[in-house]
Design an enzyme around this catalytic site. Structure first.
Site, mmCIF file in Angstrom:
data_model
loop_
_atom_site.group_PDB
_atom_site.id
_atom_site.type_symbol
_atom_site.label_atom_id
_atom_site.label_comp_id
_atom_site.label_asym_id
_atom_site.label_seq_id
_atom_site.Cartn_x
_atom_site.Cartn_y
_atom_site.Cartn_z
ATOM 1 N N CYS A 171 0.805 -1.221 0.000
ATOM 2 C CA CYS A 171 0.000 0.000 0.000
ATOM 3 C C CYS A 171 0.838 1.270 0.000
ATOM 4 O O CYS A 171 0.285 2.370 -0.006
ATOM 5 C CB CYS A 171 -0.953 -0.007 1.185
ATOM 6 S SG CYS A 171 -2.086 -1.410 1.145
ATOM 7 N N HIS A 311 -1.946 8.389 6.000
ATOM 8 C CA HIS A 311 -2.307 7.088 5.428
ATOM 9 C C HIS A 311 -3.727 6.742 5.861
ATOM 10 O O HIS A 311 -4.513 6.259 5.048
ATOM 11 C CB HIS A 311 -1.303 6.031 5.883
ATOM 12 C CG HIS A 311 -1.445 4.719 5.204
ATOM 13 N ND1 HIS A 311 -1.441 4.577 3.825
ATOM 14 C CD2 HIS A 311 -1.596 3.465 5.699
ATOM 15 C CE1 HIS A 311 -1.573 3.302 3.511
ATOM 16 N NE2 HIS A 311 -1.683 2.609 4.629
ATOM 17 N N GLU A 322 -0.290 5.741 13.542
ATOM 18 C CA GLU A 322 0.009 6.976 12.831
ATOM 19 C C GLU A 322 -0.209 8.189 13.722
ATOM 20 O O GLU A 322 0.528 9.181 13.628
ATOM 21 C CB GLU A 322 -0.825 7.066 11.562
ATOM 22 C CG GLU A 322 -0.366 8.163 10.626
ATOM 23 C CD GLU A 322 -0.984 8.082 9.248
ATOM 24 O OE1 GLU A 322 -0.484 8.758 8.340
ATOM 25 O OE2 GLU A 322 -1.989 7.337 9.072
ATOM 26 N N LYS A 340 -9.117 8.780 2.498
ATOM 27 C CA LYS A 340 -9.717 7.445 2.381
ATOM 28 C C LYS A 340 -11.140 7.414 2.921
ATOM 29 O O LYS A 340 -11.879 6.466 2.652
ATOM 30 C CB LYS A 340 -8.848 6.408 3.081
ATOM 31 C CG LYS A 340 -7.533 6.118 2.358
ATOM 32 C CD LYS A 340 -6.766 4.996 3.043
ATOM 33 C CE LYS A 340 -5.480 4.647 2.328
ATOM 34 N NZ LYS A 340 -4.403 5.641 2.543
ATOM 35 N N HIS A 345 -9.686 2.683 0.250
ATOM 36 C CA HIS A 345 -8.258 2.355 0.223
ATOM 37 C C HIS A 345 -7.924 1.674 -1.109
ATOM 38 O O HIS A 345 -8.252 0.502 -1.320
ATOM 39 C CB HIS A 345 -7.909 1.445 1.392
ATOM 40 C CG HIS A 345 -6.446 1.246 1.611
ATOM 41 N ND1 HIS A 345 -5.473 1.735 0.749
ATOM 42 C CD2 HIS A 345 -5.759 0.605 2.606
ATOM 43 C CE1 HIS A 345 -4.288 1.402 1.188
ATOM 44 N NE2 HIS A 345 -4.428 0.721 2.317
ATOM 45 N N PHE A 404 1.729 -3.591 3.945
ATOM 46 C CA PHE A 404 2.069 -4.921 4.425
ATOM 47 C C PHE A 404 3.550 -5.210 4.150
ATOM 48 O O PHE A 404 4.122 -4.737 3.171
ATOM 49 C CB PHE A 404 1.212 -5.972 3.726
ATOM 50 C CG PHE A 404 -0.202 -6.057 4.236
ATOM 51 C CD1 PHE A 404 -0.642 -5.286 5.288
ATOM 52 C CD2 PHE A 404 -1.097 -6.943 3.649
ATOM 53 C CE1 PHE A 404 -1.941 -5.378 5.758
ATOM 54 C CE2 PHE A 404 -2.402 -7.043 4.104
ATOM 55 C CZ PHE A 404 -2.824 -6.264 5.161
#
Length: 416
Positions: A171, A311, A322, A340, A345, A404
């Site tokens: 991502c 993010h 975050e 998002k 996402h 990931f």
């Protein structure tokens, strides 16, 4: 002796001269930006391709017509991820005022990010293999599914004969691509780079995998309210498709042709958590390395940062991490948002979409609100913009991406 986190070279500011976006918020930069400012909820709903699986909703783009966007004869030969990339690139080049028919293609590179590539084609052809046999599998299977082909097709479309590849950092892929593209300009490999990210994998196998991991929101009855970054009621992300392409140029080249500079990519940092395959380091130790490296690369101090495009996935673990990261490094001053809440996402394309949105914030002095932020998580402790957009002058902004495998990538953008 160099002081800690000081740049090892003078800051290099890559000029962003063109933007192109295709998202669930709209086909094109203008409709996407309007959706981000309105923040009326996630652009999510039932996805026809997901009928019959437990996680049957996401942020797809029903208004995208591949035949109209790239031409009927071309569309049938391309996976949807490449179709989206070509559409976004066409808008970005028009926005930049560049004519590929007149440029030196050897000085033009393409770097796109994609986490999964042509998975939709792979799943469809696997079904054909099972039901109808090997002789019915498409001869175009490999060039449609290979993860590098979105960049390859852009090069073919525009005669871009410079360096050409796809970054795959989950991502964080789109952000990684932009950071690498800037470095290609800095080291003189190219004069122009088409960069960004694309993803189109709203298909049963991929979405079922995310569902089984427990990564997705389970708000099937209210999909528009399902993606809620930094909200106390967040329960997972909403998967999306989309693409964004930015035209980056060497500053002197942009100046020489009188191009409009919408923003500048001024810093990039990357790191690994080395912690867990799918969960972030709770304290954001690895992510902090990337953020501090990006600031140092830009020659910026933490106190210089006015805005963070987070993010902000709407997952319990990411948003908590975050929040700690931003407070620890940047404090509570920057205005924070996560797009998002509107776009969902888009995996490997997410960082590119968010970099484009950050460029627009710098250019227009408007921070979009975070959609669906009804009950802010008190543990986040940040100035997260919600309910309405905020007009404010932004000189320095940060765009975070995490993925990931513990992939971390951060961009610093500045006003053009």
């Amino acid at each position: 002796m160099r002081t800690p986190n000081a740049p090892i070279h003078a800051p290099f500011h890559a000029a962003v001269t063109g933007l192109g976006m295709v998202t669930a918020g709209g086909v094109g930069t203008a409709p996407t930006w309007a959706s981000l400012l309105a923040a009326e909820g996630t652009a999510a709903g039932p996805v026809p391709a997901l009928a019959g699986v437990p996680a049957d909703f996401g942020c797809w783009i029903p208004g995208f017509d591949p035949a109209e966007a790239v031409g009927r004869r071309k569309a049938w030969r391309l996976d949807r991820s490449s179709q989206l990339a070509l559409a976004a690139a066409a808008e970005a080049l028009a926005d930049a005022g560049l004519d590929p028919g007149t440029w030196d293609g050897a000085r033009v590179g393409v770097v796109l990010g994609s986490g999964i590539g042509g998975a939709a084609t792979w799943e469809k052809q696997h079904q054909i293999l099972r039901e109808r046999g090997a002789e019915k599998v498409s001869a175009l299977l490999i060039p449609m599914l290979a993860v590098n082909m979105s960049a390859g097709y852009l090069a073919m479309e525009y005669g871009a004969r410079g360096p050409n590849f796809v970054t795959a950092t989950a991502c964080a892929s789109g952000t990684t691509a932009i950071g690498v593209a800037r470095e290609m300009l800095r080291n003189g490999s190219c004069d122009v780079v088409l960069t960004g990210g694309t993803e189109a994998c709203l298909i049963p196998s991929i979405i079922s995998g995310f569902h089984q991991m427990g990564a997705l929101s389970r708000r099937r009855d209210e999909p528009m309210a399902a993606s809620r970054p930094f909200d106390a009621g967040r329960d997972g992300f909403v998967p999306a498709e989309g693409a964004a392409v930015l035209v980056l140029e060497r500053p002197e080249g942009a100046r020489a042709r009188g191009a409009r500079v919408r923003a500048r990519i001024s810093g990039y940092g990357a790191s690994a958590d080395a912690h867990n395959a799918t969960a972030p380091d709770p304290e954001g130790t690895g992510a902090e390395l990337a953020l501090r490296a990006a600031l140092a690369d830009a020659g910026a101090l933490p106190s210089d940062v006015d805005h963070v495009n987070a993010h902000g996935t709407s997952t319990p673990l990411n948003d908590a991490m975050e929040g700690r990261l931003i407070r620890r490094v940047l404090g509570e001053r920057p205005a924070v948002t996560s797009v998002k809440g509107v776009t969902g996402h888009a995996l490997g394309a997410a960082g590119a979409i968010e970099a484009a949105a950050t460029a627009l914030t710098l250019e227009r002095g408007v921070v979009p609100p975070t959609a669906n932020l009804d009950s802010p998580d008190p543990s986040i402790g940040l100035d997260v913009v919600a309910k309405a957009s905020r007009r404010t002058r932004v000189e320095v902004a940060v765009s975070n991406s995490f993925g990931f495998g513990g992939q971390n990538a951060v961009l610093v953008l500045t006003r053009g």
